[in-house]
Design an enzyme around this catalytic site. Structure first.
Site, mmCIF file in Angstrom:
data_model
loop_
_atom_site.group_PDB
_atom_site.id
_atom_site.type_symbol
_atom_site.label_atom_id
_atom_site.label_comp_id
_atom_site.label_asym_id
_atom_site.label_seq_id
_atom_site.Cartn_x
_atom_site.Cartn_y
_atom_site.Cartn_z
ATOM 1 N N HIS A 1 4.028 10.405 -19.078
ATOM 2 C CA HIS A 1 5.589 10.477 -19.713
ATOM 3 C C HIS A 1 5.947 9.096 -20.151
ATOM 4 O O HIS A 1 5.065 8.289 -19.965
ATOM 5 C CB HIS A 1 6.236 11.056 -18.627
ATOM 6 N N HIS B 1 5.056 5.982 -17.689
ATOM 7 C CA HIS B 1 3.815 5.545 -18.076
ATOM 8 C C HIS B 1 3.599 4.680 -19.183
ATOM 9 O O HIS B 1 2.922 3.583 -19.448
ATOM 10 C CB HIS B 1 2.909 6.672 -17.887
ATOM 11 N N CYS C 1 6.704 11.109 3.260
ATOM 12 C CA CYS C 1 6.882 11.782 2.086
ATOM 13 C C CYS C 1 5.382 12.260 1.340
ATOM 14 O O CYS C 1 4.787 11.345 0.960
ATOM 15 C CB CYS C 1 7.724 10.993 1.066
ATOM 16 N N CYS D 1 5.267 10.664 -2.130
ATOM 17 C CA CYS D 1 4.903 9.239 -2.375
ATOM 18 C C CYS D 1 3.475 8.924 -1.698
ATOM 19 O O CYS D 1 3.088 7.762 -2.002
ATOM 20 C CB CYS D 1 5.806 8.166 -1.525
ATOM 21 N N CYS E 1 13.641 11.259 1.087
ATOM 22 C CA CYS E 1 12.772 10.375 0.379
ATOM 23 C C CYS E 1 13.890 9.855 -0.724
ATOM 24 O O CYS E 1 14.313 10.694 -1.602
ATOM 25 C CB CYS E 1 11.725 10.747 -0.216
ATOM 26 N N HIS F 1 12.017 10.625 -4.335
ATOM 27 C CA HIS F 1 11.821 11.929 -4.844
ATOM 28 C C HIS F 1 12.944 13.017 -4.247
ATOM 29 O O HIS F 1 13.070 14.104 -4.729
ATOM 30 C CB HIS F 1 10.469 12.679 -4.238
ATOM 31 N N LYS G 1 18.751 8.947 -13.698
ATOM 32 C CA LYS G 1 17.171 9.128 -13.659
ATOM 33 C C LYS G 1 16.767 10.253 -14.660
ATOM 34 O O LYS G 1 17.477 11.286 -14.601
ATOM 35 C CB LYS G 1 17.083 9.510 -12.156
ATOM 36 N N LYS H 1 13.933 16.531 -16.168
ATOM 37 C CA LYS H 1 13.820 17.821 -17.231
ATOM 38 C C LYS H 1 14.890 18.406 -17.176
ATOM 39 O O LYS H 1 15.661 19.083 -18.123
ATOM 40 C CB LYS H 1 12.358 18.614 -16.824
HETATM 41 N N1 MSP Z 1 -0.704 5.731 -8.388
HETATM 42 C C1 MSP Z 1 0.516 4.974 -8.130
HETATM 43 C C2 MSP Z 1 0.278 3.421 -8.541
HETATM 44 C C3 MSP Z 1 -1.056 2.919 -7.944
HETATM 45 S S1 MSP Z 1 -1.247 1.392 -8.409
HETATM 46 C C4 MSP Z 1 -2.603 0.822 -7.408
HETATM 47 C C5 MSP Z 1 1.746 5.475 -8.933
HETATM 48 N N2 MSP Z 1 1.457 6.201 -9.905
HETATM 49 S S2 MSP Z 1 2.619 6.746 -10.950
HETATM 50 O O1 MSP Z 1 1.971 7.685 -11.913
HETATM 51 O O2 MSP Z 1 3.563 7.634 -10.188
HETATM 52 O O3 MSP Z 1 3.058 5.804 -11.759
HETATM 53 C C6 MSP Z 1 4.199 4.739 -11.479
HETATM 54 C C7 MSP Z 1 4.544 3.762 -12.593
HETATM 55 O O4 MSP Z 1 4.952 4.548 -13.782
HETATM 56 C C8 MSP Z 1 5.760 2.859 -12.072
HETATM 57 O O5 MSP Z 1 5.206 2.051 -11.513
HETATM 58 C C9 MSP Z 1 5.911 2.385 -13.483
HETATM 59 O O6 MSP Z 1 5.202 1.320 -13.971
HETATM 60 C C10 MSP Z 1 5.879 3.747 -14.171
HETATM 61 N N3 MSP Z 1 7.028 4.387 -14.181
HETATM 62 C C11 MSP Z 1 7.077 5.957 -13.775
HETATM 63 N N4 MSP Z 1 8.430 6.270 -14.055
HETATM 64 C C12 MSP Z 1 9.079 5.214 -14.571
HETATM 65 C C13 MSP Z 1 10.341 5.232 -15.294
HETATM 66 N N5 MSP Z 1 11.392 6.153 -15.315
HETATM 67 N N6 MSP Z 1 10.880 3.979 -15.797
HETATM 68 C C14 MSP Z 1 9.939 3.144 -16.028
HETATM 69 N N7 MSP Z 1 8.787 3.257 -15.426
HETATM 70 C C15 MSP Z 1 8.322 4.108 -14.826
HETATM 71 O O7 MSP Z 1 2.913 5.323 -8.457
#
Ligand code: MSP
Length: 501
Positions: free
Chosen positions: A18, A21, A126, A129, A144, A147, A297, A300
């Site tokens: 999304h 990422h 959690c 997390c 959490c 979440h 935040k 959906k």
């Molecule tokens: N798998 C762990 C990270 C392990 S790193 C050794 C994780 N993954 S995640 O798929 O949840 O991705 C988290 C990352 O996605 C966040 O740290 C950020 O970089 C990005 N984001 C997810 N949602 C976001 C927003 N709404 N806004 C900006 N970035 C965000 O955590």
């Protein structure tokens, strides 16, 4: 040659890619491309985090084996990269057995160095997390804070990592290296967590099988966070066949992460590396969160999610790259909306940069048959471009991506004002002013070349097209100085940012 190693977090494969990422990945891509322009030896890593309870649970819910779900979703993340124009040097998957073997090797060392013991863990957990929460991380109603789901009381026999013995080392790290965590606000947050007193943390899970097996106790797998963090280190040992890149790129220059995973990267990770005797990364940059148009935040159910693929389909990849790093200051939280994308696309990419490029090329074509005569550059513009590549580099060294972009964009605007001030169409009517027209056209061509070289990390495709039309394909940052004499002949250019159909 100095090396620059930059990483994104590795993404969980229990959800689809999304905007969040895409955001981190694009930001890191901009950094990597900028450092390549500086002639540095760059390595850019991204990938997927595939072990642990969240993935095992999601697979189960879909009637799949965890590896099947991981294979399917890792492919979606991998396919995302070219769609975002991202130039990663490797894509790591933590289910890769070469990663697992290296994790075992490093954590065995942590064990042998005396930093591990067996104990009973009980706490609020959690499952989303994959994290036990400490007191100040528990939101109202025992939820959490990330979440918003209820925490579960869990008790289990675990291997523990003696995080508490690194209290002094981490205090010293934060005292000695004020730029270990950036920006400052996040440094303070990490430091406060350390100052509140470190407790030992669980290193393994006994109930789970989807993970890297603990070599000294095969009934356990490692806690997914340690397996995941180690990706930054393990990838270098197998990213290139027959070559170990560890000496060339470790320690990492920048880990870029979102604020949701600060504690893991700024507290647990350096402690783990110290315990294994591995040098620490130079910087962790923590960015903010993208929010919905309403400032809440994105979710959906609230219907306030900006879909990156919709933006790409309508305005193209570069509009998304530009918008995300322009509209929301990198490091802070900010709201996003499709209307705001449209405003930046039409108002800035098309009307400011796109127009400057098409006008400049059209005027050189019309008034000089496309060949640019020799002429001195306008000293007022030269003065305003003086030191620009260094200013941009200095901002990029602190990952201030939005400020760097703004610094360049001021020059785009300056050049547009210069066109209006000089009115080349008037000069063209008067033969006696041919020399003035030559000077204006040359100044515009060189100014345009300089800004587009600087903008190329944000706008990689457009910059190639435009530099091609200027007959100066070199992207090196050293060429972004405005010392004139490079552009000789221009060729036609399709609109860089056309009106979407
Ligand atoms: N798998 C762990 C990270 C392990 S790193 C050794 C994780 N993954 S995640 O798929 O949840 O991705 C988290 C990352 O996605 C966040 O740290 C950020 O970089 C990005 N984001 C997810 N949602 C976001 C927003 N709404 N806004 C900006 N970035 C965000 O955590």
């Amino acid at each position: 040659m100095s090396s620059f190693y930059v990483t994104t977090p590795i993404y969980y494969v229990n959800a689809a890619p999304h905007l969040g990422h895409a955001y981190t990945t694009i930001a890191v891509d901009v950094m990597a491309r900028h450092h390549r322009q500086r002639g540095e030896d760059v390595f850019f890593l991204t990938g997927t985090d595939e072990h642990g309870e969240p993935v095992a649970d999601a697979a189960k819910a879909q009637g799949l084996e965890p590896k099947e779900l991981a294979d399917r979703n890792a492919e979606r993340f991998r396919a995302l990269m070219p769609r975002l124009g991202v130039s990663n040097d490797y894509f790591i998957r933590t289910s890769d057995p070469r990663h697992g073997a290296k994790v075992q090797e490093v954590l065995q060392r942590v064990h042998d160095n005396g930093h591990v013991y067996k104990g009973l863990y009980e706490g609020w957990y959690c499952p989303r997390c994959a994290d036990f929460k400490v007191e100040n991380e528990i939101a109202e109603g025992n939820r959490c804070p990330i979440h918003e789901i209820e925490l579960v009381r869990q008790q289990e026999e675990n291997w523990f990592f003696r995080l508490s013995t690194f209290q002094k080392d981490l205090e010293r790290l934060y005292a000695d290296q004020p730029d270990f965590v950036m920006p400052r606000e996040r440094f303070n947050e990490a430091k406060a967590f350390i100052d509140s007193g470190l407790q030992d943390i669980s290193l393994s899970r006994g109930r789970l099988t989807w993970g890297v097996v603990v070599p000294w106790d095969p009934t356990h797998v490692f806690y997914v966070w340690f397996d995941a963090l180690l990706n930054y280190y393990t990838a270098l040992s197998f990213a290139r066949d027959g070559e170990d890149l560890t000496d060339r790129f470790w320690p990492a220059t920048f880990h870029v992460i979102g604020k949701d995973i600060l504690k893991f990267h700024t507290v647990f990770w350096p402690a783990m590396l110290l315990a294994a005797g591995i040098p620490l990364p130079e910087h962790v940059f923590v960015h903010g969160f993208l929010l919905g148009a309403d400032g809440r935040k994105m979710s959906k159910s609230l219907g306030n999610v900006l879909d990156p693929f919709e933006v790409i389909d309508r305005y193209g990849t570069e509009a998304l790259r530009y918008y995300l790093l322009r509209d929301v200051t990198f490091g802070a939280d900010g709201s996003t909306s499709f209307d705001a994308v449209r405003a930046r696309y039409e108002g800035e990419l098309a009307n400011e940069l796109g127009n400057l490029a098409s006008r400049t090329i059209a005027m050189i074509t019309r008034y000089r048959d496309g060949a640019l005569p020799e002429a001195e550059l306008d000293p007022s513009i030269v003065a305003e471009f003086d030191g620009l590549p260094d200013q941009v580099s200095a901002l990029m060294d602190r990952a201030e991506l939005t400020q760097a972009l703004e610094t360049i964009w001021q020059r785009v605007r300056r050049l547009n004002r210069y066109v209006e001030e000089q009115a080349p169409w008037q000069l063209a009517k008067d033969d006696a002013r041919a020399g003035d027209l030559d000077r204006v056209l040359r100044t515009l061509a060189e100014g345009l070349r300089a800004v587009i070289v600087l903008l190329s990390p944000w706008l990689p495709e457009s910059s190639v097209k435009l530099l091609d039309a200027l007959g100066t394909p070199d992207l090196a940052l050293s060429g972004a100085a405005l010392d004139g004499g490079r552009v000789q002949r221009v060729s036609p250019l399709e609109p860089l940012f056309p009106k979407p159909s």
